[in-house]
Design a protein around this motif. Structure first.
Motif, short mmCIF file in Angstrom:
data_model
loop_
_atom_site.label_atom_id
_atom_site.label_comp_id
_atom_site.label_asym_id
_atom_site.label_seq_id
_atom_site.Cartn_x
_atom_site.Cartn_y
_atom_site.Cartn_z
N GLU A 189 0.82 -1.20 0.00
CA GLU A 189 0.00 0.00 0.00
C GLU A 189 0.87 1.26 0.00
N ASP A 190 2.01 1.22 0.67
CA ASP A 190 2.91 2.36 0.69
C ASP A 190 3.50 2.59 -0.69
N CYS A 191 3.84 1.51 -1.39
CA CYS A 191 4.37 1.65 -2.75
C CYS A 191 3.33 2.23 -3.70
N ILE A 192 2.08 1.84 -3.51
CA ILE A 192 1.02 2.42 -4.34
C ILE A 192 0.89 3.92 -4.07
N ARG A 193 0.98 4.28 -2.81
CA ARG A 193 0.87 5.69 -2.46
C ARG A 193 2.01 6.49 -3.04
N THR A 194 3.23 6.02 -2.88
CA THR A 194 4.38 6.75 -3.42
C THR A 194 4.42 6.67 -4.94
N GLY A 195 3.85 5.60 -5.51
CA GLY A 195 3.81 5.50 -6.96
C GLY A 195 2.99 6.60 -7.60
N LYS A 196 2.00 7.09 -6.87
CA LYS A 196 1.19 8.19 -7.40
C LYS A 196 2.03 9.45 -7.58
N ASP A 197 3.11 9.59 -6.80
CA ASP A 197 3.99 10.75 -6.95
C ASP A 197 4.90 10.63 -8.16
N THR A 198 4.95 9.45 -8.77
CA THR A 198 5.76 9.28 -9.99
C THR A 198 4.88 9.19 -11.23
N GLY A 199 3.62 9.59 -11.11
CA GLY A 199 2.74 9.64 -12.26
C GLY A 199 1.74 8.52 -12.36
N LEU A 200 1.72 7.61 -11.40
CA LEU A 200 0.83 6.45 -11.48
C LEU A 200 -0.64 6.84 -11.48
N GLY A 201 -0.97 7.92 -10.81
CA GLY A 201 -2.37 8.33 -10.72
C GLY A 201 -2.74 9.48 -11.62
N ARG A 202 -1.93 9.78 -12.61
CA ARG A 202 -2.18 10.93 -13.48
C ARG A 202 -2.09 10.53 -14.95
N PHE A 203 -3.05 9.78 -15.41
CA PHE A 203 -3.05 9.37 -16.82
C PHE A 203 -3.38 10.56 -17.71
N PRO A 204 -2.60 10.77 -18.77
CA PRO A 204 -2.71 12.02 -19.53
C PRO A 204 -3.72 12.00 -20.67
N SER A 205 -4.31 10.84 -21.01
CA SER A 205 -5.10 10.77 -22.23
C SER A 205 -6.29 9.84 -22.07
N HIS A 206 -7.23 9.95 -23.01
CA HIS A 206 -8.33 9.01 -23.09
C HIS A 206 -7.96 7.80 -23.95
N ASP A 207 -6.81 7.86 -24.59
CA ASP A 207 -6.36 6.77 -25.44
C ASP A 207 -5.69 5.68 -24.60
#
Length: 303
Positions: free
Chosen positions: A201-219
């Motif tokens: 769970e900690d890796c998932i949380r920190t992964g969001k800081d490397t772009g994991l939770g910010r998808f840039p497109s609808h494609d």
């Protein structure tokens, strides 16, 4: 070896677990520990893990999160106070904190200066042989139920049941045999082994800081490439902390590493068949970066 699973349906958990085991080298498949958080607990998954554990010549220990229902609440109320044993941390230390009115010596051994933060107790006997009979008859016979209570951190949201005594409760089940001897069979170790899953769970949380939770497109294809890149960044940061950093930087968040290490104004130069890292001596983390560079360059090079 440990196989870590979370999220998804029972079919997803089973597929992920089987795929993860198949991905391991053959010599590492005979002794496994599977940990799942409370969202993954299901009859199908635990039955599948129990089936894998029953194979001859194999050892599979599972540790699965468990829901706190009225059945478990009733059992917790029946646990005598002396049955709760103090929990330990990942390095075997007791989970304690300094009391607000503690003395000035932070290393004292005064009982009044320390507050026990967490305790562990087993609920299997109360659920199997309690006043209500065997309430776990639908589950594997070897499955055991444990509970951990801990003082909540500031701002934690407690249920009505938890506000009655001020403890926050977490439950999980395991198939570790009751006959296990030594420290492996102690409740404190079984609790510490289950809490290893918190790293996921900690890796998932920190992964969001490397772009994991910010998808840039609808494609879908673009987002797939973005996900691969962000996962690569998270993996590189994990290896950097594991192999090259120590102290506070070895536990730092991605944002901290970004501003103290990755954004450093430095140059990599070559000369005399050697690579040299040139970094301003006035940079706050120059010593740590230099030590990390020396550790990385000392590693054996891939063929």
């Amino acid at each position: 070896m440990r196989v870590l699973a979370s999220f998804g349906s029972a079919e997803d958990h089973i597929a992920i677990t089987d795929s993860a085991i198949a991905a391991l080298p053959q010599q590492f498949r005979r002794r496994l520990m599977v940990t799942v958080d409370g969202a993954g607990a299901s009859h199908e998954l635990i039955a599948h893990l129990d089936k894998l554990a029953s194979r001859r010549g194999y050892q599979l220990i599972y540790s699965v999160g468990w829901a706190l229902t009225e059945r478990e609440k009733t059992a917790i109320r029946l646990v005598p106070e002396r049955a709760w044993v103090q929990a330990i941390g990942p390095r075997g230390q007791l989970r304690e904190r300094r009391a607000e009115d503690a003395c000035d010596n932070p290393r004292c051994t005064h009982a009044r200066c320390w507050v026990e933060q967490a305790h562990v107790a087993e609920l299997t006997g109360l659920l199997r042989q309690g006043p209500g009979g065997d309430q776990l008859s639908a589950w594997p016979e070897k499955m055991r139920v444990f509970a951990r209570r801990e003082r909540p951190h500031p701002g934690a949201q407690l249920t009505l049941f938890e506000t009655q005594d001020g403890w926050r409760y977490t439950l999980w089940v395991t198939n570790r045999p009751e006959t296990t001897k030594g420290w492996l069979g102690q409740s404190q170790y079984i609790d510490a082994a289950h809490r290893v899953h918190a790293r996921v769970e900690d890796c998932i949380r920190t992964g969001k800081d490397t772009g994991l939770g910010r998808f840039p497109s609808h494609d879908f294809a673009i987002n797939t490439a973005w996900l691969t890149t962000s996962m690569t960044a998270a993996i590189l940061l994990s290896w950097l902390k594991l192999l090259a950093l120590d102290g506070a930087l070895a536990k730092a968040e991605p944002k901290t590493l970004r501003y103290r290490i990755l954004h450093t104004a430095a140059r990599l130069v070559r000369g005399g068949r050697r690579r040299r890292l040139k970094i301003p001596r006035t940079w706050p983390c120059a010593t740590q970066i230099e030590s990390a560079w020396q550790r990385i360059t000392a590693l054996p090079q891939a063929p």
